[in-house]
Design an enzyme around this catalytic site. Structure first.
Site, PDB file in Angstrom:
ATOM      1  N   HIS A  93       0.900   4.094   0.152  1.00 27.33           N
ATOM      2  CA  HIS A  93       0.884   5.125   1.200  1.00 27.33           C
ATOM      3  C   HIS A  93      -0.347   6.037   1.073  1.00 27.33           C
ATOM      4  O   HIS A  93      -0.297   7.229   1.380  1.00 27.33           O
ATOM      5  CB  HIS A  93       2.167   5.961   1.175  1.00 27.33           C
ATOM      6  CG  HIS A  93       3.409   5.176   1.443  1.00 27.33           C
ATOM      7  ND1 HIS A  93       3.853   4.903   2.723  1.00 27.33           N
ATOM      8  CD2 HIS A  93       4.283   4.576   0.604  1.00 27.33           C
ATOM      9  CE1 HIS A  93       4.964   4.172   2.657  1.00 27.33           C
ATOM     10  NE2 HIS A  93       5.239   3.959   1.383  1.00 27.33           N
ATOM     11  N   ASN A 166      10.543   4.738   6.159  1.00 30.27           N
ATOM     12  CA  ASN A 166       9.572   3.828   6.746  1.00 30.27           C
ATOM     13  C   ASN A 166       9.913   3.586   8.213  1.00 30.27           C
ATOM     14  O   ASN A 166      10.949   4.034   8.703  1.00 30.27           O
ATOM     15  CB  ASN A 166       9.566   2.484   6.007  1.00 30.27           C
ATOM     16  CG  ASN A 166       9.004   2.583   4.602  1.00 30.27           C
ATOM     17  OD1 ASN A 166       8.127   3.390   4.330  1.00 30.27           O
ATOM     18  ND2 ASN A 166       9.522   1.761   3.699  1.00 30.27           N
TER      19      ASN A 166
END
Length: 742
Positions: A93, A166
């Site tokens: 990320h 997510n």
């Protein structure tokens, strides 16, 4: 450009942001300095004003510049600070974009939780949301095929609640202990550090085959979900199973869901590939542009709840992160709204330094025995210690808006100054004592646990294919076609026959036709018999086509208007006004960026238009639709411009709505010369696979107030409806898009 569009909305938005500061924005103002205030001079970090920050203190004369002097504290400070600007980037990320907003509750969930953020409908909870890609470095592109992070920090009155999710509801692995392996396999291969930010390589697909539990998830990643059109147009999922505890002490299991009001939309693969090179910052710019123009993105917030007594009533284990809870079995209850309404003031101190932990919960919310969640609770906290240091929660973006007091002390970069003569509990003063439950203290649910100590999972964790089949069966025909193409692309990049041959075998456990089509593409052995019978079941809420906005809209859509000298000013001005009135963003694209003049106007008249961009500076990939107004001279120029022709063909190939009027109809017809497409030859409006044309138009053809509808007789209504559908997949199913070179 876009900053001048929707001016009225933007001004109202900025006014609202300055007059109605959230508790978090007010908190951040304590640490905010405005470089444009006009009252500051350059100082050192220790506050001394400086008269020169361009020249290092040196020994010099009229003929020669001598050595630099180490005694110069200002130069040394400037260089030292620069040398240490970077902190370790996130292992996963790393590439992200974020914004501030608010969470509002329109229905109390007090029946299942005591959490104030989910029960008090009078509250407005400030939030910070960070979107991200998973595999790429900070310098990678936005539009790669990848899972997207959807991490929300709720600054609640009881403390920070971090919902770290997510845009896909399931994950590759069931147990957190496998996380290093799945990420190592997905990251660039260790011998050559290739490829960056993509899974199309041997190691990733080797891992997928050797871990049958990953089967469901890789079907999601090969679908359109992993190439979203915008952060604003994707769902967010908490992924893990959490728990809710109500005021009676009753516990339920819960999954959290965010569904965008704009609908769930994606790129087509060729579009995503090209954007990665043409505009690698597309998603972060798109988010900034929307918020800056007052088009605040919103999501419905929902929960799926299973009472504790019903935990074992399903054929799958509800604590298995590789499984979703089908809506038919566990309906989504939408109870709130998330809105993003403020861009960050500085990327590093806010978007880069924001830090999330799945272990950050508030009273009324708890953990389940989800083995992936249990490991995440350890890992996320550890990660922040590595990146930011032990006092990372004191950074402005991370600190809560509620009071914080405890006996933790010292450590690197400690900000808080704590007065008093004791730093432990219990103490003789009874200073800073524990809270009772009635005072808001967090009470751990007294769960009864019995079992043996072993490295194993419950039996239901061992079934890996039913939901992979469920997902594939639930896809529309174009979505199935895209999954086949995606697997074909990914496995074509695997040069080890063991890898792609095995994967074709694995696909046989999902759907025989899927496996055969992919095997033909990638060179694997074409199977003749399914290894596992497809159960044929479907579930709602899995296909993106089910998430169209409740009412057709083109709000925030980017529409390119292509012109050259001699363009039709009536059509140009009319469509631009109509686009703006509908909340979309018109961009004028010219053959040059200098002034272009309408039909009947000379270059010296001063009545021209300055385009936002020229044809070589932008590409059709950066827009949701293109419109070409008439004007004989303009169209003739565009006909001779290969890039203009390519714009039309590429937009057609990417299934986008195309509008044309007047002389431009013949231009678009020639650019997309295919048998089976129809074009207007009169004032009648013709919509042929979202190529909307009208050969003859009048000023009243471009009304601002229109009702978008399929089959509308009005040009603007028909054209805008085509845009609102995002893509014309019928064009793809008929094979038209593959017949045009782009």
């Amino acid at each position: 450009m876009a900053s001048s569009i929707l001016a009225n909305v933007s001004e109202k938005a900025k006014e609202a942001m300055t007059t109605e500061k959230s508790a978090k924005v007010a908190d951040l103002s304590r640490d905010t300095r405005d470089i444009h205030s006009g009252t500051h001079h350059i100082t050192s970090d220790y506050g001394v004003k400086q008269i020169n920050t361009d020249d290092w203190l040196t020994i010099a004369n009229d003929d020669k510049t001598g050595p630099l002097l180490l005694e110069d504290p200002f130069a040394r400070e400037k260089i030292h600070r620069f040398d240490h600007e970077r902190i370790p980037e996130r292992v996963v990320h790393a590439r992200g974009a974020g914004a501030f907003g608010k969470f509002t509750l329109f229905e109390s969930a007090a029946d299942v939780t005591s959490a104030g953020v989910l029960t008090d409908t009078s509250r407005e909870t400030p939030v910070f949301l960070r979107f991200s890609t998973v595999l790429g470095s900070r310098g990678s592109a936005d539009t790669v095929r990848d899972v997207r992070g959807f991490a929300v920090k709720f600054y609640t009155e009881e403390g920070n609640w971090d919902l770290v999710g997510n845009n896909i509801p399931v994950f590759f692995i069931q147990d957190a202990m496998k996380f290093p392996d799945v990420i190592h396999a997905g990251k660039p291969e260790p011998n050559n550090e290739v490829p960056q930010a993509q899974t199309a390589h041997n190691n990733f697909w080797d891992f997928q085959y050797l871990h049958p539990e990953a089967t469901h998830m890789f079907m999601w990643t090969q679908s359109d979900r992993s190439i979203p059109r915008s952060y604003r147009m994707m769902q967010g999922f908490g992924v893990n199973t959490f728990t809710l505890i109500n005021g009676k002490g009753e516990r339920s299991f819960v999954k959290f869901i965010f569904t965008p009001d704009l609908g769930v939309h994606s790129f087509v693969w060729d579009e995503a590939l090209k954007l990665a090179g043409q505009d690698p910052d597309f998603h972060r710019k798109d988010l900034w542009e929307a918020i800056d123009n007052g088009a605040f993105p919103t999501w419905k917030f929902g929960v799926q709840v299973i009472p504790e007594a019903e935990e074992h009533n399903f054929e799958f284990d509800i604590l298995d992160a590789t499984k979703l809870w089908p809506e038919e079995l566990v309906p989504i209850r939408y109870i709130g709204q998330l809105e993003l309404n403020r861009n960050v003031d500085e990327y590093f101190t806010q978007t880069e330094q924001v830090a999330f932990c799945t272990s950050h919960i508030v009273p009324g919310i708890g953990f389940s025995d989800d083995p992936l969640l249990q490991g995440r609770n350890f890992s996320y906290f550890d990660t922040q210690l590595s990146r930011l240091g032990i006092n990372w929660q004191e950074l402005p973006i991370n600190r809560p808006v509620c009071p914080v007091m405890n006996h933790n002390r010292d450590g690197a970069m400690r900000h808080t100054i704590t007065k008093g003569s004791v730093n432990y509990w219990p103490n003789r003063f009874e200073a800073v004592k524990p809270a009772t439950v009635q005072e808001g203290g967090y009470l751990d649910y007294p769960e009864k646990v019995a079992g043996i100590k072993a490295r194993t999972k419950a039996p239901k964790f061992r079934e890996h294919f039913n939901q992979a089949q469920l997902f594939y069966n639930s896809m529309s025909e174009p979505e199935k076609h895209h999954i086949i193409a995606a697997l074909g692309f990914e496995l074509d990049h695997c040069d080890d026959p063991v890898v792609y041959t095995r994967m074709c075998e694995r696909l046989c456990e999902i759907d025989l036709s899927l496996a055969q089509n992919v095997a033909e593409l990638v060179g694997g052995d074409v199977p003749q018999q399914a290894k596992r019978q497809n159960h044929g079941k479907k579930a709602k809420g899995l296909s993106q086509l089910e998430y169209m906005p409740e009412k057709p809209t083109i709000a925030t859509r980017r529409i390119a208007i292509i012109i050259a000298d001699g363009y039709d000013p009536v059509a140009y001005n009319g469509i631009k006004a109509a686009i703006t009135a509908a909340g979309a963003l018109p961009f004028t694209i010219g053959v040059r960026r200098n002034t272009l003049f309408p039909a009947g106007e000379s270059k010296g008249s001063g009545n021209g238009v300055v385009p936002d961009h020229h044809l070589e500076g932008m590409r059709s990939t950066m827009f949701d639709s293109i419109f070409v107004p008439g004007g004989a001279q303009s169209v003739e120029t565009l006909r001779k411009n290969g890039r203009a022709v390519h714009w039309v063909r590429e937009a057609f190939g990417h299934l986008k709505a195309i509008g044309a009027v007047g002389e431009a109809v013949a231009f678009v017809k020639d650019a997309c010369a295919l048998p089976g497409l129809s074009f207007s030859e009169s004032s009648d409006v013709v919509d042929s696979y979202s190529v909307v044309t009208a050969s003859q138009t009048q000023p009243n053809s471009f009304k601002e107030g229109i009702q978008m509808a399929k089959g509308a007789k009005d040009f603007v209504a028909a054209y805008f409806f085509a845009i609102s559908q995002h893509k014309d997949f019928e064009r793809e199913l008929k094979g038209f898009s593959s017949m045009v070179a782009y």
